[in-house]
Structures are given as C-alpha cells and as structure tokens.
Design an enzyme around this catalytic site. Structure first.
Site, short mmCIF file in Angstrom:
data_model
loop_
_atom_site.label_atom_id
_atom_site.label_comp_id
_atom_site.label_asym_id
_atom_site.label_seq_id
_atom_site.Cartn_x
_atom_site.Cartn_y
_atom_site.Cartn_z
N GLU A 229 6.16 36.39 17.83
CA GLU A 229 4.91 35.62 17.92
C GLU A 229 5.28 34.13 18.06
OE1 GLU A 229 2.88 36.13 14.20
OE2 GLU A 229 1.09 35.03 14.81
N LYS B 185 -4.68 37.20 19.67
CA LYS B 185 -4.60 37.82 18.33
C LYS B 185 -5.99 37.96 17.70
CE LYS B 185 -1.97 37.29 14.01
NZ LYS B 185 -0.93 36.47 13.35
N CYS C 211 1.50 40.53 15.12
CA CYS C 211 1.79 40.39 13.69
C CYS C 211 0.71 41.02 12.79
CB CYS C 211 2.05 38.92 13.36
SG CYS C 211 3.01 38.73 11.85
N VAL D 34 5.77 37.22 7.20
CA VAL D 34 6.22 36.57 5.97
C VAL D 34 6.06 37.50 4.76
CG1 VAL D 34 5.92 34.18 6.71
CG2 VAL D 34 3.96 35.39 5.77
#
Ligand code: ACM
Length: 282
Positions: free
Chosen positions: A58, A129, A162, A189
């Site tokens: 990304e 997204k 993501c 993350v």
C-alpha cells in the site's frame, strides 16, 4: 529473497500441461516522501524474481505516516501518470507481467488511498480503499470504486487494500463475483492479518497475495512499525510463500488458479452453495 515453500497442487497430479501462474509479493521499507528512492528499491527487488504478477505494498512510493494534508497533497499523483506508473508499466511491458501497487491518488474531489493494476498494455484499473484505517480518515476519502474483478489471461483477479481484510464482506464479494486471486497491497501495523488471511482464503476458496511493508516510520501521532510477513496463500489456507517480519525481500509461488474455481469442501459441501443467506444480516 525466499524460496517457494510449496507448490499448490489440486487433487490431480501436476503434469507438463498444467498451466501455473507465478505470483510474487514485494516487501519494501519505503522512506516517507522519498518517492524516487522507494521506486528504485521496489524495481530492484522485482528484478530479482521472474513472475506473472507482482504485488507491492500500500502507498508503496509515498510512505504512510503522514503529518499534514499539505504533505499528502505534495505526494499525490493522478492515476495512470507519474514516474512510478511509467516505470512500473515499462517493467510490466518488458516482462509481459501484471503489477498491483498502492499509490496516493489525486482526484478532483480529494485524495484516495488507491491501488493500480497495470499490465503489458497499460493501466487496467484503479481500486480505491473502501475501509480506511485510523488516521487515514484525516486525509483520504472513503473509496467509491467497490470491489471489482478483472479478467486477465491467466485468471480472474480482484483487489483490496490492507484493512479491507478485517471486513469479511470484502473478500467474500470478490469471491462471489468470481475472483480466483485477490491482490492485497498492505501497510499492516496490527499483528493479525497474515494468519487471518488463511481463513479468508479458506472460507472463499481463493488465492491471496498480501504485500506488506517493513520498517518503522516517524510522523503522524508517533512512530508506526510495520509487520512484514508478506505472503501468498492458497484456497486451502496454506502458506505457499511468506517473508519475515523485518527484512525487505521478494518471494513467489507457482499457483494453479483453476483450483480456485472449486468451492467444494466435501462431496456434500460447497462453501457458496451451502450459504443460507435467508439467515444472514447485511
Ligand atoms: C492499514 O490499513 N494500513 C492498517
């Protein structure tokens, strides 16, 4: 670089007539705002591995942990334009390959966290997204493209980005539309996605290629550390190739995408035909 951990074989023996598709995930450590440097690094990793399809992270050239809208504005590109698009398109043309990469899209109405799919003949599509994560909501518009599929010479692919993985409907929608392979540029993350993708693939009987980044990036509301573990996963929930949590690299797996057309679990079960939609909430 990692080796292929296993070659995905459906129930029949692999033979010389079986056409496989080589899917590569490219794991980089972009430096915030250094688009030229990040592009050069991505290209050098791509050159290490011959493949039919490459997936990059990304926001692969821009970085992620933005501090201001001015910074986002300075890094944004129109879709199908700019040095990264030109260079990756030239790569796709010379290799007769397909590339999906995340980029910061400039549009009339604002900015999108987007993923471009390009091939030997140019831009095929842009996915925006759908499910924005955390501070992305400060800078990006929620995507309006929906979950589309694309018929490529080796099979049907779809894209998500993501955090979209967290919403089972995203991959389910792509699978119900006919995607055999989901291309998944990421900047993960939280720790869960690499293992959760095994379930996403199993419950939809599709392949997925998640390309994540590594490294720690200052900015935003404090540093963010990205978890790597880019991977290619089979419709049976097998990890066909996976990178480590901290190093850049590229890894690839040979996949028989036709195996994603089969949705049977047992001779009496099929993950799509057995759905009881009358009992589900939307
Ligand atoms: C994310 O969606 N980049 C966590």
């Amino acid at each position: 670089m990692c080796r292929i951990l296993s070659l995905y074989k459906p129930s029949v023996e692999r033979n010389v007539f079986m056409k496989t598709t080589k899917i590569a995930v490219v794991q980089t450590s972009p430096v915030l705002g250094q688009k030229d440097k990040n592009l050069a690094r991505a290209l050098s990793l791509m050159q290490e591995e011959a493949a039919d399809v490459y997936v990059l992270p990304e926001l692969a050239m821009e970085g992620y942990n933005f501090t201001s809208r001015e910074q986002v504005n300075a890094l944004a590109e129109l879709s199908g334009r700019g040095p990264a698009y030109e260079a990756l398109q030239a790569f796709a043309q010379s290799r007769k390959a397909y590339v999906a990469y995340g980029f910061l899209e400039r549009a009339k109405e604002g900015f999108y966290n987007a993923s471009a799919l390009l091939g030997p003949a140019g831009l095929i599509s842009v996915y925006r997204k759908t499910h924005l994560f955390d501070r992305e909501k400060l800078f990006f518009l929620p995507g309006d493209s929906g979950f589309q599929i694309y018929h490529l010479p080796f099979g049907v692919v779809g894209m998500m980005i993501c955090f979209d993985w967290y919403f089972p409907e995203a991959m389910r929608t792509l699978a119900l539309k006919g995607a055999q392979l989901v291309l998944h540029p990421s900047n993960l993350v939280l720790p869960h996605c690499p293992d959760a993708m095994l379930t996403r693939c199993l419950e939809n009987r599709v392949f997925a290629a998640t390309a994540n980044r590594v490294g720690t990036e200052e900015g935003g509301e404090g540093p963010l550390t990205f978890i790597g573990r880019s991977e290619v996963v089979s419709p049976r929930g097998e990890i066909l190739a996976r990178l480590g949590p901290a190093q850049e690299g590229v890894c690839a797996a040979e996949c028989d995408l036709s195996s994603a057309l089969r949705k049977d679990v047992t001779s009496r079960n099929d993950v799509f035909k057995d759905r009881r939609t009358e009992f589900y909430l939307t």
